[in-house]
Design a protein around this motif. Sequence first.
Motif, PDB file in Angstrom:
ATOM      1  N   ASP A  24       0.837  -1.208   0.000  1.00 18.43           N
ATOM      2  CA  ASP A  24       0.000   0.000   0.000  1.00 18.43           C
ATOM      3  C   ASP A  24       0.869   1.254   0.000  1.00 18.43           C
ATOM      4  N   ASP A  25       2.099   1.149   0.488  1.00 22.74           N
ATOM      5  CA  ASP A  25       3.037   2.272   0.384  1.00 22.74           C
ATOM      6  C   ASP A  25       3.378   2.548  -1.082  1.00 22.74           C
ATOM      7  N   ALA A  26       3.594   1.456  -1.845  1.00 20.26           N
ATOM      8  CA  ALA A  26       3.950   1.626  -3.259  1.00 20.26           C
ATOM      9  C   ALA A  26       2.814   2.326  -3.996  1.00 20.26           C
ATOM     10  N   GLY A  48       9.919  -1.840   8.356  1.00 22.21           N
ATOM     11  CA  GLY A  48       8.506  -1.996   8.719  1.00 22.21           C
ATOM     12  C   GLY A  48       7.880  -3.132   7.941  1.00 22.21           C
ATOM     13  N   ASN A  49       7.320  -2.809   6.765  1.00 25.45           N
ATOM     14  CA  ASN A  49       6.690  -3.858   5.964  1.00 25.45           C
ATOM     15  C   ASN A  49       7.714  -4.846   5.419  1.00 25.45           C
ATOM     16  N   GLY A  50       8.977  -4.456   5.403  1.00 24.91           N
ATOM     17  CA  GLY A  50      10.107  -5.331   5.108  1.00 24.91           C
ATOM     18  C   GLY A  50      11.271  -4.812   5.921  1.00 24.91           C
ATOM     19  N   ILE A  91       1.450 -10.412   4.645  1.00 26.07           N
ATOM     20  CA  ILE A  91       0.608  -9.325   4.106  1.00 26.07           C
ATOM     21  C   ILE A  91       1.249  -8.723   2.849  1.00 26.07           C
ATOM     22  N   HIS A  92       2.540  -8.430   2.908  1.00 22.25           N
ATOM     23  CA  HIS A  92       3.195  -7.697   1.818  1.00 22.25           C
ATOM     24  C   HIS A  92       4.081  -8.583   0.937  1.00 22.25           C
ATOM     25  N   GLY A  93       4.199  -9.877   1.282  1.00 21.18           N
ATOM     26  CA  GLY A  93       5.032 -10.793   0.507  1.00 21.18           C
ATOM     27  C   GLY A  93       6.480 -10.757   0.958  1.00 21.18           C
ATOM     28  N   ALA A 134       4.408  10.746   6.598  1.00 16.59           N
ATOM     29  CA  ALA A 134       5.048   9.517   7.097  1.00 16.59           C
ATOM     30  C   ALA A 134       4.013   8.409   7.181  1.00 16.59           C
ATOM     31  N   VAL A 135       4.268   7.328   6.444  1.00 20.00           N
ATOM     32  CA  VAL A 135       3.295   6.229   6.386  1.00 20.00           C
ATOM     33  C   VAL A 135       3.910   4.906   6.849  1.00 20.00           C
ATOM     34  N   GLY A 136       4.947   5.023   7.669  1.00 15.71           N
ATOM     35  CA  GLY A 136       5.545   3.844   8.292  1.00 15.71           C
ATOM     36  C   GLY A 136       5.859   4.177   9.740  1.00 15.71           C
ATOM     37  N   ILE A 160       0.616  11.821   9.275  1.00 16.89           N
ATOM     38  CA  ILE A 160       1.021  10.423   9.406  1.00 16.89           C
ATOM     39  C   ILE A 160      -0.158   9.501   9.102  1.00 16.89           C
ATOM     40  N   MET A 161       0.162   8.316   8.551  1.00 16.13           N
ATOM     41  CA  MET A 161      -0.798   7.223   8.617  1.00 16.13           C
ATOM     42  C   MET A 161      -0.392   6.437   9.852  1.00 16.13           C
ATOM     43  N   GLY A 162      -1.251   6.508  10.853  1.00 18.09           N
ATOM     44  CA  GLY A 162      -0.922   5.780  12.071  1.00 18.09           C
ATOM     45  C   GLY A 162      -1.930   6.052  13.155  1.00 18.09           C
ATOM     46  N   GLY A 172      -7.194  -1.477  17.255  1.00 19.22           N
ATOM     47  CA  GLY A 172      -5.914  -1.761  16.619  1.00 19.22           C
ATOM     48  C   GLY A 172      -5.963  -2.856  15.569  1.00 19.22           C
ATOM     49  N   ASN A 173      -4.900  -2.919  14.750  1.00 19.86           N
ATOM     50  CA  ASN A 173      -4.762  -4.039  13.810  1.00 19.86           C
ATOM     51  C   ASN A 173      -3.554  -4.912  14.146  1.00 19.86           C
ATOM     52  N   ALA A 174      -2.637  -4.398  14.986  1.00 18.66           N
ATOM     53  CA  ALA A 174      -1.456  -5.193  15.346  1.00 18.66           C
ATOM     54  C   ALA A 174      -1.631  -5.831  16.725  1.00 18.66           C
ATOM     55  N   ALA A 178      -3.411  -1.442  19.339  1.00 17.21           N
ATOM     56  CA  ALA A 178      -2.340  -0.720  18.630  1.00 17.21           C
ATOM     57  C   ALA A 178      -2.389  -0.911  17.122  1.00 17.21           C
ATOM     58  N   GLU A 179      -2.138   0.169  16.417  1.00 16.84           N
ATOM     59  CA  GLU A 179      -1.973   0.139  14.958  1.00 16.84           C
ATOM     60  C   GLU A 179      -0.495  -0.164  14.666  1.00 16.84           C
ATOM     61  N   ALA A 180      -0.238  -0.826  13.525  1.00 16.25           N
ATOM     62  CA  ALA A 180       1.094  -1.372  13.245  1.00 16.25           C
ATOM     63  C   ALA A 180       2.206  -0.313  13.196  1.00 16.25           C
ATOM     64  N   ASN A 181       1.967   0.821  12.538  1.00 18.47           N
ATOM     65  CA  ASN A 181       3.043   1.814  12.418  1.00 18.47           C
ATOM     66  C   ASN A 181       3.430   2.384  13.784  1.00 18.47           C
ATOM     67  N   ILE A 182       2.458   2.502  14.665  1.00 18.88           N
ATOM     68  CA  ILE A 182       2.738   3.045  15.993  1.00 18.88           C
ATOM     69  C   ILE A 182       3.408   1.973  16.853  1.00 18.88           C
ATOM     70  N   GLY A 203      -5.654   7.759  11.027  1.00 27.27           N
ATOM     71  CA  GLY A 203      -5.569   6.449  11.662  1.00 27.27           C
ATOM     72  C   GLY A 203      -6.558   5.448  11.091  1.00 27.27           C
ATOM     73  N   LEU A 204      -6.553   4.281  11.706  1.00 26.88           N
ATOM     74  CA  LEU A 204      -7.420   3.196  11.227  1.00 26.88           C
ATOM     75  C   LEU A 204      -8.899   3.575  11.258  1.00 26.88           C
ATOM     76  N   ASP A 205      -9.257   4.504  12.141  1.00 26.29           N
ATOM     77  CA  ASP A 205     -10.659   4.919  12.251  1.00 26.29           C
ATOM     78  C   ASP A 205     -11.191   5.423  10.919  1.00 26.29           C
ATOM     79  N   VAL A 252      -7.415   1.182   2.319  1.00 24.55           N
ATOM     80  CA  VAL A 252      -6.482   2.106   1.679  1.00 24.55           C
ATOM     81  C   VAL A 252      -5.792   2.931   2.775  1.00 24.55           C
ATOM     82  N   HIS A 253      -4.857   2.300   3.474  1.00 25.67           N
ATOM     83  CA  HIS A 253      -4.254   2.991   4.612  1.00 25.67           C
ATOM     84  C   HIS A 253      -3.386   4.189   4.161  1.00 25.67           C
ATOM     85  N   ASP A 254      -2.284   3.886   3.502  1.00 22.12           N
ATOM     86  CA  ASP A 254      -1.302   4.948   3.236  1.00 22.12           C
ATOM     87  C   ASP A 254      -1.818   5.971   2.217  1.00 22.12           C
ATOM     88  N   SER A 255      -2.552   5.508   1.230  1.00 16.38           N
ATOM     89  CA  SER A 255      -3.056   6.451   0.213  1.00 16.38           C
ATOM     90  C   SER A 255      -4.103   7.398   0.787  1.00 16.38           C
TER      91      SER A 255
HETATM   92  C1  BDR Z   1       0.006   0.458   8.168  1.00 13.44           C
HETATM   93  O1  BDR Z   1       0.810  -0.699   8.369  1.00 13.44           O
HETATM   94  C2  BDR Z   1       1.393  -1.115   7.155  1.00 13.44           C
HETATM   95  O2  BDR Z   1       1.204  -2.491   6.945  1.00 13.44           O
HETATM   96  C3  BDR Z   1       0.737  -0.330   6.055  1.00 13.44           C
HETATM   97  O3  BDR Z   1       1.683  -0.035   5.061  1.00 13.44           O
HETATM   98  C4  BDR Z   1       0.234   0.908   6.737  1.00 13.44           C
HETATM   99  O4  BDR Z   1       1.194   1.935   6.719  1.00 13.44           O
HETATM  100  C5  BDR Z   1      -1.437   0.124   8.499  1.00 13.44           C
HETATM  101  O5  BDR Z   1      -1.557  -0.235   9.848  1.00 13.44           O
END
Ligand code: BDR
Length: 332
Positions: A24-26, A48-50, A91-93, A134-136, A160-162, A172-174, A178-182, A203-205, A252-255
């Motif tokens: 989703d960053d790409a 983060g995602n890698g 999630i991201h391969g 910032a999206v990570g 930020i996306m976070g 949260g999703n993590a 908590a959301e993953a970036n945070i 944020g995720l909201d 569509v988190h980061d976008s």
């Molecule tokens: C965030 O975590 C990552 O997986 C996504 O790229 C996004 O920035 C969503 O929680």
Amino acid sequence: MQPREEPTGSGGRKVIFDTDPGVDDAAALLFLNANPSVSLLGITTVFGNGDIDTVTRNALYLKKRFGIQAPVARGAAASLNGDAGDPPVHIHGQNGLGDIPVDWEGLPDLDPRPAHRFIIDTVLANPGEITLLAVGRMTNLALALREAPEIVSLVKEVVIMGGAFALSGLNGNATPVAEANILGDPLAADEIFGAGWLVTAIGLDVTRQVVMGPRELARLATHGGEAGRFIVETSTGYRAFHAQFGIDGYYVHDSTAVAYVIDPTLFEVRSGPVRVATEGVAIGQTIQRDWNTLHPPGEWDMAPDQQVAVSVDARRVLNMLVGVHIPSLKAS
Ligand code: BDR
Ligand code: CA
């Protein structure tokens, strides 16, 4: 300061995109880069995602494949506390780009500076003009702040996306809170929210309300050119991940954070100090103080007001994102 390449685009919004590509960053980078109102001054990478090698290589690949002029600077390999965690390859391969086949030959050179130094130099050279998007994990921003606290008054805004603020019962999703970036660097996030610049948290909201569904993806595949096809191709595994939760498409988190930078009128925000839990069972939880509730004096009183997105016009966000690659569909 190091010489740098010319920025992408000639638009008025000068943006540094701090990112961990990431599927989703790409996509977010391609939406941002294609928007004529944006001058993309730099891409800074963060683990983060890698791991940092993977996400930096992916940023360089995107730069090469899509002719993005902005330089890429490599950033933090681990959080402020030295934790890198395991990348979410489910999630991201494994390659961070949905495991599509990629030709890694002939990647462009990196900017010689570490990401946080690139951020500092660019902010100092463009006082009052830079949006840090910032999206990570927020590690690079925190390192920049620690090294050059004066940038606080020189940055135009931080988006930020976070975060997850439990505004609609979802959290949260993590972890449950908590959301993953945070969660990936809670201390960095707390320092970013605690600084005297304007931070807006997408944020995720709100990001969970913006779903790139089959209709949008079909349009991108058919009419979105190479970037549109790439966004669709890389998202196959990402869609399968979301399908487990009954979602037809993907969040569509980061976008969505990109959309805020381009048109903040698509969102409603709420103001108040934000703190991040940096230890314990709720580590990574983001909490915004409600000024309408009285509390005894305490640490919260010292924290600056920041903005949290509380609602979004999801349809217009999707139209804006898809429309940047398919101008004829923009108004639909
Ligand atoms: C965030 O975590 C990552 O997986 C996504 O790229 C996004 O920035 C969503 O929680
Ligand atoms: Ca991300």
